[in-house]
Design a protein around this motif. Structure first.
Motif, PDB file in Angstrom:
ATOM      1  N   ALA A  56       0.822  -1.205   0.000  1.00  0.00           N
ATOM      2  CA  ALA A  56       0.000   0.000   0.000  1.00  0.00           C
ATOM      3  C   ALA A  56       0.857   1.257   0.000  1.00  0.00           C
ATOM      4  O   ALA A  56       0.528   2.249  -0.666  1.00  0.00           O
ATOM      5  CB  ALA A  56      -0.932  -0.002   1.208  1.00  0.00           C
ATOM      6  N   LEU A  57       1.977   1.225   0.738  1.00  0.00           N
ATOM      7  CA  LEU A  57       2.879   2.373   0.754  1.00  0.00           C
ATOM      8  C   LEU A  57       3.449   2.637  -0.634  1.00  0.00           C
ATOM      9  O   LEU A  57       3.476   3.785  -1.108  1.00  0.00           O
ATOM     10  CB  LEU A  57       4.008   2.132   1.758  1.00  0.00           C
ATOM     11  CG  LEU A  57       5.110   3.194   1.808  1.00  0.00           C
ATOM     12  CD1 LEU A  57       4.531   4.540   2.221  1.00  0.00           C
ATOM     13  CD2 LEU A  57       6.223   2.753   2.751  1.00  0.00           C
ATOM     14  N   ALA A  58       3.893   1.573  -1.300  1.00  0.00           N
ATOM     15  CA  ALA A  58       4.459   1.726  -2.643  1.00  0.00           C
ATOM     16  C   ALA A  58       3.414   2.252  -3.631  1.00  0.00           C
ATOM     17  O   ALA A  58       3.681   3.198  -4.390  1.00  0.00           O
ATOM     18  CB  ALA A  58       5.022   0.388  -3.119  1.00  0.00           C
ATOM     19  N   CYS A  59       2.226   1.671  -3.619  1.00  0.00           N
ATOM     20  CA  CYS A  59       1.173   2.118  -4.534  1.00  0.00           C
ATOM     21  C   CYS A  59       0.767   3.563  -4.250  1.00  0.00           C
ATOM     22  O   CYS A  59       0.566   4.367  -5.179  1.00  0.00           O
ATOM     23  CB  CYS A  59      -0.045   1.204  -4.423  1.00  0.00           C
ATOM     24  SG  CYS A  59       0.238  -0.487  -4.996  1.00  0.00           S
ATOM     25  N   ILE A  62       3.420   5.973  -5.536  1.00  0.00           N
ATOM     26  CA  ILE A  62       3.389   6.042  -7.003  1.00  0.00           C
ATOM     27  C   ILE A  62       2.259   6.951  -7.475  1.00  0.00           C
ATOM     28  O   ILE A  62       2.436   7.807  -8.352  1.00  0.00           O
ATOM     29  CB  ILE A  62       3.249   4.629  -7.599  1.00  0.00           C
ATOM     30  CG1 ILE A  62       4.542   3.827  -7.358  1.00  0.00           C
ATOM     31  CG2 ILE A  62       2.946   4.700  -9.091  1.00  0.00           C
ATOM     32  CD1 ILE A  62       4.422   2.370  -7.765  1.00  0.00           C
ATOM     33  N   VAL A  63       1.082   6.791  -6.866  1.00  0.00           N
ATOM     34  CA  VAL A  63      -0.064   7.629  -7.250  1.00  0.00           C
ATOM     35  C   VAL A  63       0.212   9.090  -6.924  1.00  0.00           C
ATOM     36  O   VAL A  63      -0.047   9.992  -7.744  1.00  0.00           O
ATOM     37  CB  VAL A  63      -1.347   7.138  -6.553  1.00  0.00           C
ATOM     38  CG1 VAL A  63      -2.494   8.109  -6.797  1.00  0.00           C
ATOM     39  CG2 VAL A  63      -1.712   5.749  -7.045  1.00  0.00           C
ATOM     40  N   THR A  69       3.447  15.258 -10.359  1.00  0.00           N
ATOM     41  CA  THR A  69       4.414  15.593 -11.425  1.00  0.00           C
ATOM     42  C   THR A  69       3.790  15.649 -12.808  1.00  0.00           C
ATOM     43  O   THR A  69       4.472  15.992 -13.758  1.00  0.00           O
ATOM     44  CB  THR A  69       5.550  14.553 -11.436  1.00  0.00           C
ATOM     45  OG1 THR A  69       4.998  13.239 -11.616  1.00  0.00           O
ATOM     46  CG2 THR A  69       6.329  14.601 -10.126  1.00  0.00           C
ATOM     47  N   THR A  70       2.531  15.323 -12.921  1.00  0.00           N
ATOM     48  CA  THR A  70       1.874  15.343 -14.220  1.00  0.00           C
ATOM     49  C   THR A  70       1.032  16.602 -14.339  1.00  0.00           C
ATOM     50  O   THR A  70       0.044  16.773 -13.624  1.00  0.00           O
ATOM     51  CB  THR A  70       0.983  14.099 -14.400  1.00  0.00           C
ATOM     52  OG1 THR A  70       1.760  12.934 -14.162  1.00  0.00           O
ATOM     53  CG2 THR A  70       0.415  14.045 -15.816  1.00  0.00           C
ATOM     54  N   GLN A  71       1.414  17.486 -15.231  1.00  0.00           N
ATOM     55  CA  GLN A  71       0.724  18.759 -15.377  1.00  0.00           C
ATOM     56  C   GLN A  71      -0.720  18.589 -15.822  1.00  0.00           C
ATOM     57  O   GLN A  71      -1.594  19.356 -15.426  1.00  0.00           O
ATOM     58  CB  GLN A  71       1.489  19.646 -16.380  1.00  0.00           C
ATOM     59  CG  GLN A  71       2.863  20.082 -15.907  1.00  0.00           C
ATOM     60  CD  GLN A  71       2.782  20.939 -14.655  1.00  0.00           C
ATOM     61  OE1 GLN A  71       1.876  21.744 -14.500  1.00  0.00           O
ATOM     62  NE2 GLN A  71       3.735  20.743 -13.743  1.00  0.00           N
ATOM     63  N   ASP A  72      -0.974  17.594 -16.679  1.00  0.00           N
ATOM     64  CA  ASP A  72      -2.330  17.412 -17.189  1.00  0.00           C
ATOM     65  C   ASP A  72      -3.317  17.161 -16.054  1.00  0.00           C
ATOM     66  O   ASP A  72      -4.434  17.678 -16.047  1.00  0.00           O
ATOM     67  CB  ASP A  72      -2.380  16.257 -18.195  1.00  0.00           C
ATOM     68  CG  ASP A  72      -1.591  16.593 -19.459  1.00  0.00           C
ATOM     69  OD1 ASP A  72      -1.384  17.791 -19.704  1.00  0.00           O
ATOM     70  OD2 ASP A  72      -1.199  15.643 -20.172  1.00  0.00           O
ATOM     71  N   VAL A  73      -2.901  16.327 -15.099  1.00  0.00           N
ATOM     72  CA  VAL A  73      -3.790  16.014 -13.983  1.00  0.00           C
ATOM     73  C   VAL A  73      -4.076  17.263 -13.158  1.00  0.00           C
ATOM     74  O   VAL A  73      -5.209  17.526 -12.745  1.00  0.00           O
ATOM     75  CB  VAL A  73      -3.180  14.897 -13.112  1.00  0.00           C
ATOM     76  CG1 VAL A  73      -4.036  14.649 -11.887  1.00  0.00           C
ATOM     77  CG2 VAL A  73      -3.018  13.632 -13.929  1.00  0.00           C
ATOM     78  N   LEU A  74      -3.032  18.074 -12.927  1.00  0.00           N
ATOM     79  CA  LEU A  74      -3.235  19.280 -12.143  1.00  0.00           C
ATOM     80  C   LEU A  74      -4.109  20.286 -12.877  1.00  0.00           C
ATOM     81  O   LEU A  74      -4.878  21.012 -12.271  1.00  0.00           O
ATOM     82  CB  LEU A  74      -1.878  19.909 -11.809  1.00  0.00           C
ATOM     83  CG  LEU A  74      -1.021  19.138 -10.798  1.00  0.00           C
ATOM     84  CD1 LEU A  74       0.302  19.847 -10.591  1.00  0.00           C
ATOM     85  CD2 LEU A  74      -1.741  18.992  -9.482  1.00  0.00           C
ATOM     86  N   GLU A  75      -4.005  20.341 -14.204  1.00  0.00           N
ATOM     87  CA  GLU A  75      -4.851  21.248 -14.961  1.00  0.00           C
ATOM     88  C   GLU A  75      -6.323  20.838 -14.883  1.00  0.00           C
ATOM     89  O   GLU A  75      -7.204  21.682 -14.823  1.00  0.00           O
ATOM     90  CB  GLU A  75      -4.391  21.274 -16.421  1.00  0.00           C
ATOM     91  CG  GLU A  75      -3.065  22.006 -16.606  1.00  0.00           C
ATOM     92  CD  GLU A  75      -2.580  21.954 -18.038  1.00  0.00           C
ATOM     93  OE1 GLU A  75      -1.502  22.496 -18.308  1.00  0.00           O
ATOM     94  OE2 GLU A  75      -3.290  21.351 -18.876  1.00  0.00           O
ATOM     95  N   GLU A  76      -6.574  19.533 -14.872  1.00  0.00           N
ATOM     96  CA  GLU A  76      -7.943  19.073 -14.732  1.00  0.00           C
ATOM     97  C   GLU A  76      -8.516  19.462 -13.375  1.00  0.00           C
ATOM     98  O   GLU A  76      -9.690  19.766 -13.239  1.00  0.00           O
ATOM     99  CB  GLU A  76      -8.018  17.561 -14.925  1.00  0.00           C
ATOM    100  CG  GLU A  76      -7.716  17.110 -16.348  1.00  0.00           C
ATOM    101  CD  GLU A  76      -7.685  15.598 -16.456  1.00  0.00           C
ATOM    102  OE1 GLU A  76      -7.958  14.946 -15.437  1.00  0.00           O
ATOM    103  OE2 GLU A  76      -7.384  15.090 -17.539  1.00  0.00           O
ATOM    104  N   ALA A  90      -6.522  11.817   1.516  1.00  0.00           N
ATOM    105  CA  ALA A  90      -6.416  10.430   1.049  1.00  0.00           C
ATOM    106  C   ALA A  90      -5.235   9.727   1.686  1.00  0.00           C
ATOM    107  O   ALA A  90      -5.321   8.540   2.064  1.00  0.00           O
ATOM    108  CB  ALA A  90      -6.300  10.405  -0.471  1.00  0.00           C
ATOM    109  N   SER A  91      -4.112  10.416   1.852  1.00  0.00           N
ATOM    110  CA  SER A  91      -2.931   9.810   2.472  1.00  0.00           C
ATOM    111  C   SER A  91      -3.212   9.465   3.933  1.00  0.00           C
ATOM    112  O   SER A  91      -2.839   8.380   4.409  1.00  0.00           O
ATOM    113  CB  SER A  91      -1.742  10.762   2.376  1.00  0.00           C
ATOM    114  OG  SER A  91      -1.439  11.058   1.032  1.00  0.00           O
TER     115      SER A  91
END
Length: 432
Positions: A56-59, A62-63, A69-76, A90-91
């Motif tokens: 669970a820590l690794a997953c 990663i998420v 680090t993904t700009q597209d996700v932040l723009e959404e 969530a964490s």
């Protein structure tokens, strides 16, 4: 044997299913051992009951790394602060799901109730933060969650036309009648006692009478209080809830795992049964048995009344509609938190040898309700200028007098008589 195993494993909660369940408090001569997770026990698949903390820590990392680090996700998401807040919540709930102690319930999964405890803790921390804010700042902060908030709302009164006619009765029926019935269905599932629910129902209507000078929406016609609310909505919800409790109490449970179940229909029933209680018992609060049980019932009644009244004050102070999602989520969250909390309280009072300390669910929920009260008390200064009516003062004084007289007559005087008799027997000479 049970005590030795408990000493060996100090990490288990005193109310965890590994060492206790509803069946332990049932009046039976012999108690079968708790089924172990896996093929020969309750779940049927051991994977979901194995510790997966590192996975669970690794997953999770990663998420989080992908989203950050993904700009597209932040723009959404449009608002980076909002996405960061969601990621933080969530964490924390992931940590709660993996690392918090088990509670008294193991269905549908112990992790579910750990998440509920985590949500309760998040709400308590939010209340502590709001406790140090003034009311205007809190109202402004609510606009960050919903931009439509922060606007004063008119208070609605339900006592404008109190003529008892079919038209007025029909006009009084709205979506809140269904909400009333659902609420009392939930309270019956939590308290599991007809008399307790009836006392709480009447006490809440009396509280509405007492607080009409502060909250105009508590002003209702007499028939709205006692016919539509108590005798129709509250009774219907309580009746259906207690019928479900009685069904679960006598329901034959099948503890075969999923893989041992044959046939599609049987497997589907087995999946659905995962969302039913592992075992069930009726609560016997024993109000008149001793002073401890009487005090517990009175305090639980007071906490329930506070939990019922708090959202009315919070929505009034923070300018929220009764059907706002925040209010609905708060009511649903308190219901889910109260299910294991009242179960832990019942065990703490009736089986102190096993429940050596108050359970985590009841402790945290009690802290949450009391923190809400402190927040409301602080923000209410200057908001409700009307004084408490004299007749309300006399009414509550009369009720408080009865609360003192009943335990005095029921428990105090008999205890004093027994004490005097024991000392008289000790004082008599042996020859006499």
């Amino acid at each position: 044997m049970a005590s030795s195993s408990r000493d060996e494993n100090t990490d288990l909660s005193p109310t965890s299913p590994g060492e206790d369940s509803d069946a332990v408090l049932s009046p039976v001569a012999e108690i079968e051992p708790e089924p172990e997770p896996g093929l020969n026990g309750v779940p049927g698949t051991m994977f979901f009951y194995k510790p997966i903390t590192l996975s669970a820590l690794a997953c999770g990392l990663i998420v989080l790394a992908y989203v950050a680090t993904t700009q597209d996700v932040l723009e959404e998401g449009r608002d980076k602060r909002r996405v960061g807040a969601y990621a933080t919540i969530a964490s924390f709930l992931t940590f709660a799901m993996i690392q918090f102690r088990d509670g008294p319930f193991i269905r549908p999964h112990p992790a579910f109730w750990r998440v509920i405890l985590g949500v309760n803790l998040l709400y308590e921390l939010a209340l502590v933060f709001l406790l140090f804010q003034d009311l205007d700042t809190a109202r402004q902060m609510m606009t960050y969650i919903d931009s439509n908030l922060g606007v004063p709302l008119p208070e609605k009164s339900y006592a404008e036309d109190c003529a008892l006619t079919p038209k007025t009765l029909w006009n009084a029926i709205d979506i809140f009648c269904i909400a009333h019935a659902l609420g009392w269905f939930g309270k019956a599932m939590i308290l599991r006692d007809y008399w307790f629910c009836w006392i709480l129902s009447i006490a809440f209507e009396l509280a509405e009478y007492s607080l009409q000078h502060q909250l105009p929406n508590f002003a209702e016609c007499w028939w709205d209080h006692w016919i539509l609310d108590v005798l129709v909505c509250n009774w219907l919800g309580t009746y259906l809830g207690m019928k479900v409790c009685q069904y679960l109490e006598v329901k034959p449970y099948e503890w075969r795992g999923f893989r041992q179940t044959r046939g599609i229909r049987s497997k589907a029933k087995r999946v659905l049964s995962q969302f039913s209680p592992h075992d069930f018992m009726a609560f016997k609060w024993g109000t008149a048995t001793d002073f401890l049980h009487f005090s517990t019932v009175v305090l639980l009644l007071a906490v329930f009344l506070a939990a019922e009244l708090n959202p009315f004050y919070l929505k009034s102070l923070l300018w929220m509609e009764p059907d706002h999602p925040i209010i609905i989520l708060r009511l649903a969250f308190v219901f889910l938190c109260a299910l294991p909390a009242v179960r832990e309280l019942y065990q703490y009072i009736n089986d102190p040898r096993r429940a050596v300390r108050m359970g985590q669910h009841v402790w945290l929920l009690l802290a949450t309700i009391l923190t809400e009260l402190v927040v409301i008390t602080k923000w209410s200064k200057g908001q409700f200028p009307n004084p408490l009516p004299t007749k309300v003062k006399w009414g509550w004084a009369f009720g408080a007098t009865l609360l003192v007289l009943y335990p005095t007559v029921q428990f105090g005087i008999p205890s004093a008589r027994r004490y005097i008799r024991r000392h008289q027997k000790k004082g008599k000479p042996k020859g006499s």
